[in-house]
Design an enzyme around this catalytic site. Structure first.
Site, PDB file in Angstrom:
ATOM      1  N   TYR A  95     -42.243  14.113  35.516  1.00 19.74           N
ATOM      2  CA  TYR A  95     -43.018  13.194  36.356  1.00 19.74           C
ATOM      3  C   TYR A  95     -43.956  12.337  35.495  1.00 19.74           C
ATOM      4  CZ  TYR A  95     -41.535  16.410  40.058  1.00 19.74           C
ATOM      5  OH  TYR A  95     -40.801  17.193  40.922  1.00 19.74           O
ATOM      6  N   ASP A 154     -41.244  27.539  37.290  1.00 19.01           N
ATOM      7  CA  ASP A 154     -40.139  27.840  36.374  1.00 19.01           C
ATOM      8  C   ASP A 154     -40.572  27.971  34.923  1.00 19.01           C
ATOM      9  OD1 ASP A 154     -37.764  28.211  37.893  1.00 19.01           O
ATOM     10  OD2 ASP A 154     -37.902  26.113  38.474  1.00 19.01           O
ATOM     11  N   HIS A 398     -35.647  14.430  31.125  1.00 14.62           N
ATOM     12  CA  HIS A 398     -35.211  14.510  32.520  1.00 14.62           C
ATOM     13  C   HIS A 398     -36.247  13.877  33.424  1.00 14.62           C
ATOM     14  CE1 HIS A 398     -37.840  17.686  34.235  1.00 14.62           C
ATOM     15  NE2 HIS A 398     -37.869  18.144  33.015  1.00 14.62           N
ATOM     16  N   TYR A 478     -42.068  14.171  47.357  1.00 12.47           N
ATOM     17  CA  TYR A 478     -43.256  15.018  47.511  1.00 12.47           C
ATOM     18  C   TYR A 478     -44.189  14.851  46.318  1.00 12.47           C
ATOM     19  CZ  TYR A 478     -43.000  19.104  44.290  1.00 12.47           C
ATOM     20  OH  TYR A 478     -43.053  19.927  43.204  1.00 12.47           O
ATOM     21  N   ARG A 479     -43.703  14.200  45.294  1.00  9.87           N
ATOM     22  CA  ARG A 479     -44.429  14.091  44.025  1.00  9.87           C
ATOM     23  C   ARG A 479     -43.688  12.995  43.272  1.00  9.87           C
ATOM     24  NH1 ARG A 479     -44.687  19.715  40.649  1.00  9.87           N
ATOM     25  NH2 ARG A 479     -45.713  18.980  38.786  1.00  9.87           N
TER      26      ARG A 479
END
Ligand code: ADP
Length: 542
Positions: A95, A154, A398, A478-479
């Site tokens: 993000y 995670d 990613h 959501y983010r």
């Protein structure tokens, strides 16, 4: 190369000499070692954007170690009118990592504030400073003989506070982190310290126990926002259960997904499955192990064909087309009864197989556990970091594209098929996970790319296009990555953006100079609001 339109530091009115003067003042307040400049700031850029994208590298990183030092940083920022961008561990990877939304912002990184202030076994919570990582909290709990299980996501290197403030998730019964923190201490833009909820009353004994306090309840204002810097938080934990039973539900085909989610929904709403489950597709499960690279699965052109990924996952991992991991906790008899009920309900769907193994909560064979078995028991792990190597066998990047949809088979299938088509349409692999809440899903597409600028740009473009396309179907993120944060906010336009105008009113009142994380969640300070939002005006007008 395509990048999101953005203001430059000069457009913000941030002249170099003012920035330099501020830097000297920060050094004076924190000491030279706590102010990182030069090449070392790259660690605080977006680790997954190509190096050519300089705008995601901050000019300097400030590392205060105490609340007083955070206050000093905020006062200096006000005096010199320079923007700050706060994070805790700053590992919001996928993000944007630590990278500020507004180029030229000083990153405030709170890793040095890493004290665990309280562990309360009796009432099941801990109190931490923002820099405390999941790894550190776990080690501390085990070292002092606590039986609490603190929830982890995670990757164990992130911070309890940063993850919760960004609405992150983990996998025990307390996986919804924004609902798991309780009682905040916040440094406001004025430099003042405020405590939320019952913490505002001197000597109150239940500050970290009662989420709503004595109204109004303000904690949500400090998550996914730019209204303050959180310097302390309570965090609720699970008590060690008598029995821990990690389980898999294995789906034989893509076509089983709809019926599966419709059978799962009542179990989630009724609380028979209590933890935050997650369901991986075959390619995602293979990539997440870090054991293989994609050319061991497929060497042809374009995305990995679904059939090949499924065959590989079945052969090497004993998994299916989709695979949900979940866990049941409690007294042994309760766990067995719940497991039997869940197995019966889910296996009524043709093509679903459910299996689980019970373990004594006080004697877990941790060394034999895989990543999922660990994180569902609050044991941090770092193995998933290898997933970015899946594409080319070397460190890649990613983007995590995470959409909110209702927990219905129809919605799950719709988002799966659409996102798959768009990701595969740019030649990348569809590796995805559904995070499963009682009434909704988060569809998380982990879009792995090589760090070459063209491949990265394709991934970023695809995400931006998907934000709008999914918005038209009634789904939101959501983010969001800093690159498309404003775009997501622009879709929340009900009644001429009443929500955004309200948050802007708060911003102007509590941070009149606009020093705290300008642009976070699309909330911009008044003086640059128009310029910052103009690229999104077309979307807003629709
Ligand atoms: P992690 O600890 O998982 O690496 P980060 O530290 O990157 O997470 O934080 C994620 C986001 O949460 C940040 O970009 C910022 O918006 C917000 N955030 C993190 N820590 C704080 C804090 N102490 N105060 C206010 N906002 C924060």
């Amino acid at each position: 190369m395509s990048q999101t339109p953005r203001l430059t530091a000069a457009e913000y009115g941030l002249e170099a000499d003012r920035r330099y003067a501020a830097l000297e003042a920060f050094r004076g307040a924190l000491g030279h070692d706590a102010v990182i400049t030069g090449d070392a700031t790259r660690e605080f850029a977006d680790p997954y954007s190509p190096t050519e994208w300089e705008y995601l590298v901050p000019p300097a990183v400030l590392q205060p170690a105490t609340v007083e030092e955070v206050q000093a940083v905020v006062r200096i920022a006000n005096e010199f009118e320079v923007p700050l961008w706060t994070n805790s561990q700053g590992r919001n990877n996928g993000y944007g990592g630590s990278a500020p939304r507004l180029p030229g912002s000083f990153v405030v990184n709170l890793r040095r504030m890493n004290r665990i202030l309280e562990v309360n076994d009796e009432l099941g919570y801990v109190v931490v400073e923002p820099g405390v990582s999941y790894n550190e909290l776990y080690e501390h709990l085990r070292a002092i003989g606590s039986t609490l299980w603190a929830d982890v996501p995670d990757l164990g290197w992130g911070s309890v506070v940063g993850n919760a403030l960004e609405h992150g998730t983990g996998y025990t019964r307390f996986g919804d982190h924004a609902s798991t923190i309780c009682g905040l201490e916040v440094v406001l833009a004025s430099g003042e310290v405020m405590r939320t909820g019952l913490g505002a009353m001197e000597g109150n004994l239940a500050w970290h126990l009662v989420r709503h306090g004595y109204g109004p309840s303000l904690e949500g204002l400090f998550t996914q926002s730019n209204f303050g810097i959180v310097t302390r938080a309570g965090y609720w934990c699970m008590r060690q259960p008598e029995t821990y039973m990690p389980c898999w539900a294995i789906l034989d085909s893509n076509d089983t997904v709809e019926a599966f989610f419709d059978a799962l929904r009542p179990l989630m709403i009724d609380g028979l499955v209590e933890n935050l489950g997650s369901m991986f597709n075959a390619a995602g499960a293979i990539g997440a192990t870090g054991q293989w690279t994609r050319d061991e699965v497929y060497t042809g052109e374009g995305a990995i064909p679904q059939r090949l990924a499924e065959e590989f996952a079945k052969r090497e991992l004993g998994l299916g087309a989709w695979n949900m991991r979940f866990a049941i906790y409690g007294p042994d008899a309760v766990v067995q009864a719940k497991f039997a009920a869940v197995k019966e309900a889910l296996e009524a769907v043709p093509g679903v197989m459910v299996a689980g193994t019970p373990y004594p909560g006080d004697d877990l064979p941790v060394d034999t556990f895989d990543q999922g078995q660990k994180v569902m028991a609050g044991i941090p792990d770092m193995s998933m970091l290898a997933a970015t190597k899946f594409r080319r066998g070397r460190e890649g990047g990613h983007l995590t594209f995470s959409s909110l949809v209702p927990l219905t088979g129809r919605d799950a299938a719709q988002i799966r098929d659409l996102v798959r088509e768009r990701v595969e349409g740019i030649g990348l692999d569809y590796t995805s996970t559904f995070l499963i809440f009682p009434r909704h899903l988060v569809h998380v597409a982990v879009i792995v790319f090589d760090l070459d600028p063209d491949e990265a740009a394709r991934a970023y473009d695809a995400c931006r296009n998907l934000v709008s396309e999914l918005g038209e179907l009634g789904y939101s993120e959501y983010r969001a990555h800093v690159d498309y944060m404003d775009l997501v906010t622009s879709l929340f336009g009900y009644n001429n953006h009443a929500l955004r105008r309200f948050t802007e009113t708060i911003k102007d009142a509590v941070d009149p100079k606009g020093i705290l994380s300008p642009g976070k969640q699309g909330i911009w300070p008044a003086r640059i609001r128009e310029a910052a939002l103009s690229p999104w005006a077309a979307t807003s007008a629709e």
